[in-house]
Design a protein around this motif. Structure first.
Motif, PDB file in Angstrom:
ATOM      1  N   ALA A  96     -50.032 -37.380-111.424  1.00  0.00           N
ATOM      2  CA  ALA A  96     -48.894 -38.247-111.117  1.00  0.00           C
ATOM      3  C   ALA A  96     -47.589 -37.802-111.760  1.00  0.00           C
ATOM      4  O   ALA A  96     -46.529 -38.330-111.421  1.00  0.00           O
ATOM      5  N   ALA A  97     -47.653 -36.855-112.676  1.00  0.00           N
ATOM      6  CA  ALA A  97     -46.438 -36.423-113.363  1.00  0.00           C
ATOM      7  C   ALA A  97     -45.548 -35.648-112.404  1.00  0.00           C
ATOM      8  O   ALA A  97     -45.955 -34.634-111.833  1.00  0.00           O
ATOM      9  N   SER A 128     -59.801 -45.165-114.377  1.00  0.00           N
ATOM     10  CA  SER A 128     -59.440 -44.139-115.362  1.00  0.00           C
ATOM     11  C   SER A 128     -58.374 -43.201-114.801  1.00  0.00           C
ATOM     12  O   SER A 128     -57.412 -42.840-115.493  1.00  0.00           O
ATOM     13  N   TYR A 129     -58.534 -42.797-113.549  1.00  0.00           N
ATOM     14  CA  TYR A 129     -57.514 -41.959-112.918  1.00  0.00           C
ATOM     15  C   TYR A 129     -56.233 -42.759-112.679  1.00  0.00           C
ATOM     16  O   TYR A 129     -55.120 -42.263-112.894  1.00  0.00           O
ATOM     17  N   ASN A 151     -46.138 -43.165-112.355  1.00  0.00           N
ATOM     18  CA  ASN A 151     -46.252 -43.132-110.899  1.00  0.00           C
ATOM     19  C   ASN A 151     -47.654 -43.590-110.492  1.00  0.00           C
ATOM     20  O   ASN A 151     -48.524 -43.814-111.328  1.00  0.00           O
ATOM     21  N   GLY A 152     -47.860 -43.684-109.193  1.00  0.00           N
ATOM     22  CA  GLY A 152     -49.173 -44.007-108.673  1.00  0.00           C
ATOM     23  C   GLY A 152     -49.906 -42.748-108.241  1.00  0.00           C
ATOM     24  O   GLY A 152     -49.415 -41.629-108.397  1.00  0.00           O
ATOM     25  N   LEU A 153     -51.102 -42.911-107.695  1.00  0.00           N
ATOM     26  CA  LEU A 153     -51.886 -41.792-107.197  1.00  0.00           C
ATOM     27  C   LEU A 153     -51.420 -41.444-105.781  1.00  0.00           C
ATOM     28  O   LEU A 153     -51.431 -42.291-104.898  1.00  0.00           O
ATOM     29  N   ASP A 154     -51.020 -40.188-105.573  1.00  0.00           N
ATOM     30  CA  ASP A 154     -50.638 -39.772-104.230  1.00  0.00           C
ATOM     31  C   ASP A 154     -51.887 -39.396-103.437  1.00  0.00           C
ATOM     32  O   ASP A 154     -53.019 -39.523-103.925  1.00  0.00           O
ATOM     33  N   ALA A 179     -59.799 -38.585-106.968  1.00  0.00           N
ATOM     34  CA  ALA A 179     -60.281 -39.721-107.753  1.00  0.00           C
ATOM     35  C   ALA A 179     -61.403 -40.449-107.023  1.00  0.00           C
ATOM     36  O   ALA A 179     -62.399 -40.866-107.639  1.00  0.00           O
ATOM     37  N   GLY A 180     -61.259 -40.607-105.712  1.00  0.00           N
ATOM     38  CA  GLY A 180     -62.310 -41.261-104.941  1.00  0.00           C
ATOM     39  C   GLY A 180     -63.604 -40.474-104.971  1.00  0.00           C
ATOM     40  O   GLY A 180     -64.698 -41.049-105.117  1.00  0.00           O
ATOM     41  N   ALA A 181     -63.510 -39.145-104.858  1.00  0.00           N
ATOM     42  CA  ALA A 181     -64.704 -38.301-104.892  1.00  0.00           C
ATOM     43  C   ALA A 181     -65.400 -38.388-106.248  1.00  0.00           C
ATOM     44  O   ALA A 181     -66.628 -38.514-106.328  1.00  0.00           O
TER      45      ALA A 181
END
Length: 305
Positions: A46-47, A161-162, A171-174, A181-183
């Protein structure tokens, strides 16, 4: 000749250090490091600019306290099952008292929330993680006692955690992060949550757990683990290739690890009468795979910056 004391009473510092060491062992250091790695990977995903190391350190410290809470609390709540299964963890073997462990569990939760309050956007994720850690081990849900709720809560522990790491970066997860993260959360829920029971099915059944391994037997549990490993191990790289090739390097280890887990599951059927260590072979394959996948993904992200 001067008198020599027959014994020296250990100092309070000695007791404090010993208690801290035993609590750390009870909380499973390998698992703690895995949660920290997930968090840092989420933050790097997210950075957008340079990573704020001070903010990352504060967030990682909060998350480490939260994961420490979840697994030390699990040790407190699992003492009956651990003793039935012959576990050598400190609480089960009587080296760490439940009262001391419970006090440190509470302190860890307070520190987690306190530290996260200093990082904008993180405190909500820490609260959710703490709630999931509680729900995993304690009534009324006690998700650890049955396979489906266990898988759901474990997925949540991985996912948050992610997401917590991403929140720390501001920021959020793109889309690529969502796929990875889902995997990885699915790897925890469909593989790790199943294979961890292989060595403890008998004691878990005696303690009243209703996991698949305890109620349907090891053969059915192994079949489920094989199916879960195949779905995640081969589905994750396929999804990455189709939608976001940037995370393909991080998902390839899941395919290799899936093959390893499947082999260990098949071999477990021939070694059930052997040692507890042998029956945990599939779990070790699961753990090594998630370490490798996260490290590869983290190195890939840093190299691309």
């Amino acid at each position: 000749m001067p008198d020599v004391p027959r014994s020296v009473k250990p100092s309070s510092t000695y007791h404090t250090v010993r208690t801290a060491r035993l609590c750390w062992t009870e909380a499973r250091p390998a698992v703690q490091l895995a949660f920290l790695l997930r968090f840092v990977t989420g933050a790097v995903f997210a950075a957008r600019d340079d990573i704020d190391l001070l903010r990352l350190l504060a967030g990682a410290s909060a998350w480490s306290c939260a994961s420490f809470f979840a697994y030390l609390f699990n040790g407190v709540m699992d003492v009956e099952e651990d003793r039935r299964n012959g576990s050598d963890r400190p609480i089960a073997r009587g080296d760490l008292s439940l009262r001391r462990a419970a006090a440190i569990v509470l302190a860890a939760a307070v520190f987690a929330l306190g530290l996260s309050a200093a990082v904008p956007g993180l405190v909500g994720w820490v609260f959710v993680f703490l709630a999931l850690g509680w729900a995993y081990s304690a009534p009324p849900l006690a998700a650890k006692r049955a396979s489906l709720p266990c898988a759901l809560v474990v997925f949540g522990l991985g996912w948050t955690s992610y997401a917590g790491g991403a929140a720390t970066a501001g920021n959020g997860l793109d889309a690529p992060a969502l796929v990875f993260a889902g995997a990885m959360a699915a790897w925890m829920a469909l593989v790790g949550a199943v294979v961890k029971d292989f060595s403890d099915a008998e004691g878990d059944a005696q303690a009243g757990r209703r996991t698949l391994a305890a109620t349907r037997g090891p053969l059915v549990a192994r079949r489920l683990a094989v199916a879960g490993a195949a779905v995640v191990g081969f589905g994750a790289p396929a999804a990455a290739w189709t939608w976001t090739p940037a995370v393909l390097p991080g998902t390839v280890p899941l395919a290799l690890g899936a093959g390893w887990v499947i082999v260990r599951c098949l071999r477990t059927g021939h070694t059930e009468h052997h040692t507890r260590y042998a029956r945990r072979g599939a779990y070790r394959a699961f753990m090594v795979t998630q370490y490798v996948a996260n490290v590869v993904m983290l190195v890939t992200l840093l190299a691309a910056r």
